[in-house]
Write a protein that holds these residues in place. Sequence first.
Motif, mmCIF file in Angstrom:
data_model
loop_
_atom_site.group_PDB
_atom_site.id
_atom_site.type_symbol
_atom_site.label_atom_id
_atom_site.label_comp_id
_atom_site.label_asym_id
_atom_site.label_seq_id
_atom_site.Cartn_x
_atom_site.Cartn_y
_atom_site.Cartn_z
ATOM 1 N N GLY A 97 14.232 -6.297 12.057
ATOM 2 C CA GLY A 97 12.933 -5.658 11.998
ATOM 3 C C GLY A 97 12.737 -4.159 11.616
ATOM 4 N N THR A 98 14.006 -3.496 12.070
ATOM 5 C CA THR A 98 13.689 -2.143 11.618
ATOM 6 C C THR A 98 13.802 -1.840 10.205
ATOM 7 N N LEU A 99 14.956 -2.674 9.543
ATOM 8 C CA LEU A 99 14.722 -2.571 8.118
ATOM 9 C C LEU A 99 13.588 -2.886 7.504
ATOM 10 N N ARG A 100 12.878 -4.346 7.828
ATOM 11 C CA ARG A 100 11.814 -4.609 7.270
ATOM 12 C C ARG A 100 10.611 -3.606 7.396
ATOM 13 N N ARG A 101 10.661 -3.141 8.496
ATOM 14 C CA ARG A 101 9.330 -2.092 8.999
ATOM 15 C C ARG A 101 9.439 -0.941 7.831
ATOM 16 N N GLY A 102 10.599 -0.208 7.756
ATOM 17 C CA GLY A 102 10.868 0.823 7.064
ATOM 18 C C GLY A 102 10.637 0.457 5.622
ATOM 19 N N LEU A 103 11.182 -0.993 4.966
ATOM 20 C CA LEU A 103 10.905 -1.106 3.747
ATOM 21 C C LEU A 103 9.531 -1.069 3.408
ATOM 22 N N GLU A 104 8.717 -1.762 4.361
ATOM 23 C CA GLU A 104 7.063 -2.185 4.230
ATOM 24 C C GLU A 104 6.600 -0.683 3.936
ATOM 25 N N LYS A 105 6.931 0.293 4.672
ATOM 26 C CA LYS A 105 6.302 1.795 4.599
ATOM 27 C C LYS A 105 6.818 2.272 3.141
ATOM 28 N N VAL A 106 7.867 2.068 2.649
ATOM 29 C CA VAL A 106 8.309 2.632 1.428
ATOM 30 C C VAL A 106 7.577 1.856 0.259
ATOM 31 N N ARG A 107 7.325 0.337 0.223
ATOM 32 C CA ARG A 107 6.531 -0.195 -0.644
ATOM 33 C C ARG A 107 5.275 0.248 -0.412
ATOM 34 N N GLY A 108 4.652 0.571 0.665
ATOM 35 C CA GLY A 108 2.955 0.813 0.726
ATOM 36 C C GLY A 108 2.684 2.096 -0.239
ATOM 37 N N SER A 109 3.419 2.975 -0.566
ATOM 38 C CA SER A 109 3.210 4.008 -1.310
ATOM 39 C C SER A 109 3.137 3.709 -3.002
ATOM 40 N N ARG A 110 3.387 2.561 -3.250
ATOM 41 C CA ARG A 110 3.597 2.148 -4.702
ATOM 42 C C ARG A 110 2.466 2.122 -5.629
ATOM 43 N N ALA A 111 1.412 1.350 -4.786
ATOM 44 C CA ALA A 111 -0.100 1.174 -5.453
ATOM 45 C C ALA A 111 -0.628 2.392 -5.845
ATOM 46 N N ALA A 112 -0.527 3.177 -5.050
ATOM 47 C CA ALA A 112 -1.387 4.668 -5.318
ATOM 48 C C ALA A 112 -0.658 5.453 -6.517
ATOM 49 N N ARG A 113 0.567 5.267 -6.334
ATOM 50 C CA ARG A 113 1.520 5.958 -7.282
ATOM 51 C C ARG A 113 1.139 5.368 -8.699
#
Length: 279
Positions: free
Chosen positions: A90-106
């Motif tokens: 879960g820790t890894l999954r939540r971290g990656l979800e946050k990193v991915r979240g910024s890709r669309a706006a970028r």
Amino acid sequence: MSASGENFDLHCHSSASDGVLTPAELVRRAADRGVPMLALTDHDELGALAEARGRAAALGVRLVDGVEISVTWRTTTVHVVGLGIDPANGTLRRGLEKVRGSRAARAARIAEGLAAAGIPDSLAGAYAQARNPRLIGRTHFARFLVERGHARDVKSVFDRYLVAGRPGHVPHRWAELADAVGWIRAAGGRAVVAHPGRYKIHRGAMRELLAEFRAAGGEGIEVVTGSHRRDQYGEFAALARELDLLASRGSDFHAPGEGADLGALPPLPGGLRPVWHDW
Ligand code: AMP
Ligand code: MN
Ligand code: MN
Ligand code: MN
């Protein structure tokens, strides 16, 4: 291969990030090319590992669950590979979800920059190249621009449009170094600095980066990678020996004809402790 190992390939990408092969096609290619152990390390994404695992079992390839996390260290983008992670953590999954979240706006901002430089519709064009829209990234823009004839290959697109000082470049902050290493360790994995020779930092800063990486619990660096020139293998082998870091080897394969192929690299130089030494 040398005494330090067989033809292990511990860094590559599927269509779940910016590779072009599906996870099943990727594992099939590894088997065909004589790679007995493969780590699938998609950018900020674990979604391909289950399919790859099923295929690997059928083909007798040892699959290492991996990931390549996008990090911002000071002002430099650095990639940290995690090997042997638990994809359910879960820790890894939540971290990656946050990193991915910024890709669309970028991606939208990259498209604005390209539009201002006279290249319209690149947002839709890039998404059309991405089989996993949540991992939209620069490689998808690059493949679209090649298709449209703006450059002859992906590498030239980066040089002309996507790196600092070019119209499609947008500054971006990814994960913190210590956080990324922490997520990998929380998931039971081993953290490795990907392609250290690619970062445009001086010798002193490289040592500071590696010191911070170690202090956070990082253990290895890539020495032989498709992202290094041959003369950099010796340079980073020496650094690994001096700093007592584990050494990794991986093609960073993305697509046939784009960079190094699976299992195509020379073995690790001697006198190194491979990252797989106790596997
Ligand atoms: P992103 O995470 O969207 O910034 O995309 C990073 C990816 O772009 C890397 O993993 C490589 O696949 C690719 N890339 C970065 N720089 C270059 C380059 N100079 N030539 C070719 N591909 C590159
Ligand atoms: Mn990539
Ligand atoms: Mn990378
Ligand atoms: Mn990579």
